[in-house]
Design a protein around this motif. Structure first.
Motif, PDB file in Angstrom:
ATOM      1  N   ARG A   4       2.221   5.731   9.061  1.00 50.79           N
ATOM      2  CA  ARG A   4       0.836   6.268   8.684  1.00 50.79           C
ATOM      3  C   ARG A   4       0.010   5.059   9.044  1.00 50.79           C
ATOM      4  O   ARG A   4      -1.473   5.208   9.061  1.00 50.79           O
ATOM      5  N   THR A   5       0.370   3.759   8.996  1.00 48.29           N
ATOM      6  CA  THR A   5      -0.435   2.593   9.064  1.00 48.29           C
ATOM      7  C   THR A   5      -0.342   2.099  10.797  1.00 48.29           C
ATOM      8  O   THR A   5      -1.236   1.159  11.125  1.00 48.29           O
ATOM      9  N   LYS A  25       5.353   5.158   5.405  1.00 54.23           N
ATOM     10  CA  LYS A  25       4.191   4.492   5.188  1.00 54.23           C
ATOM     11  C   LYS A  25       3.992   3.758   6.470  1.00 54.23           C
ATOM     12  O   LYS A  25       2.554   3.594   6.615  1.00 54.23           O
ATOM     13  N   ARG A  79       0.541   6.325  13.959  1.00 56.55           N
ATOM     14  CA  ARG A  79      -0.512   6.915  13.267  1.00 56.55           C
ATOM     15  C   ARG A  79      -1.208   8.168  14.153  1.00 56.55           C
ATOM     16  O   ARG A  79      -1.839   9.180  13.576  1.00 56.55           O
ATOM     17  N   THR A 128       7.864  -1.536   2.838  1.00 58.69           N
ATOM     18  CA  THR A 128       7.342  -0.654   3.466  1.00 58.69           C
ATOM     19  C   THR A 128       8.094   0.505   3.972  1.00 58.69           C
ATOM     20  O   THR A 128       8.943   0.183   4.535  1.00 58.69           O
TER      21      THR A 128
END
Length: 314
Positions: free
Chosen positions: A252-253, A249, A258, A245
């Motif tokens: 964003r998760t 990313k 986020r 990951t």
């Protein structure tokens, strides 16, 4: 370019006899089994030890003859561990020895290991969840004189500025992008400021995964700072130690990250990477021969994220 940070530790057998006698006295018998551990940047021993009667502990130790700063970090870690409550994600301190030279921590023996690098999706999810779960517990911890991140984190405050005078010593990419990165790094000092108790050194090799626990270990760098910083450190380590990951990313998760402006994580990454590049040009500190090369690897590993993120914010 991935992997855990690995210094050069002496084995437990080379610790002073008085240290080994103290460990045996606290565990109630002669040490019958020793498993020396690698990882981390301390030159002192780190080992899982067990007596013939099966009493066990994890031993961390260092003396000023190996490195004058490491015993200071161990004293700081002992103070933090002593203040932490019982929680599945927090290690339990058993005993401390400090003779003014060697500092020795006896910590509960954890039947597990650090997550492998590159990070796997499932391991990242476990650690992200543990950081969120332990937040309310840490917010209730009373710790006097815990250093403030805003006052004692040169990576995000000052060290990145030193790169400007060393650009002829490093890959030309850093010179080509220096001004853009510096513009982002300028924001880092304000972003790290806060009142929360934070681990401040979240990396794959500072986590132990057992069958039923996700334990945050190595609390010597703990700070009072912005509560989201441990999640940010985890995201940066996606690049620094490699991951399925990406840093972007995870940003964003991860439920905490986020909610942040992506430019916030970029500011921290820019300051950290520039600091690592600068430090890679310096001589190795006493008993830490791998630090310049490790710093260079961390900076290079962050470069792909930086290049992409700068493009998206310019």
């Amino acid at each position: 370019m991935s992997g855990h940070a690995v210094g050069v530790r002496i084995p437990y057998a080379q610790a002073p006899a008085r240290v080994q006698r103290w460990v045996e006295g606290r565990l109630g018998g002669e040490i019958a089994e020793v498993v020396d551990c690698i990882g981390g940047m301390s030159p002192g021993p780190a080992a899982r030890v067990r007596t013939a009667s099966r009493a066990a502990a994890f031993v961390k130790a260092c003396g000023t003859d190996l490195n004058p700063n490491t015993p200071v970090l161990l004293r700081a870690e002992a103070r933090v561990l002593a203040a932490l409550p019982e929680h599945p994600s927090l290690p339990r301190l058993l005993e401390v020895h400090d003779d003014g030279d060697w500092v020795v921590l006896l910590i509960e023996d954890l039947p597990g290991a650090s997550p492998p690098a590159p990070w796997r999706h499932a391991d990242l999810a476990r650690v992200s969840a543990a950081l969120a779960d332990v937040r309310s517990v840490l917010d209730a911890v009373e710790l006097q004189d815990l250093p403030s991140a805003r006052d004692s984190s040169p990576i995000f405050l000052t060290r990145w500025r030193e790169l400007a005078d060393r650009l002829d010593l490093v890959d030309p990419w850093w010179a080509d992008h220096h001004d853009a990165l510096a513009d982002h790094a300028e924001r880092a000092a304000g972003l790290i400021d806060g009142d929360a108790v934070v681990h401040w050194d979240i990396r794959a090799d500072n986590v132990v995964l057992t069958a039923d626990r996700t334990v945050l270990v190595d609390w010597g760098q703990a700070r009072r700072g912005a509560a989201w910083m441990d999640h940010a450190m985890l995201a940066l380590d996606c690049s620094m130690s490699g991951s399925e990951t990406s840093t972007a990313k995870l940003a964003r998760t991860d439920p905490v990250l986020r909610e942040r402006d992506p430019a916030d994580l970029l500011a921290l990454a820019a300051a950290a990477a520039m600091s690592f590049v600068s430090r890679s040009t310096e001589p190795a500190p006493q008993s830490l021969p791998t630090l310049p090369a490790t710093s260079a690897r961390w900076a290079e590993s962050l470069r792909a994220y930086l290049a992409d993120a700068v493009d998206h914010t310019s």
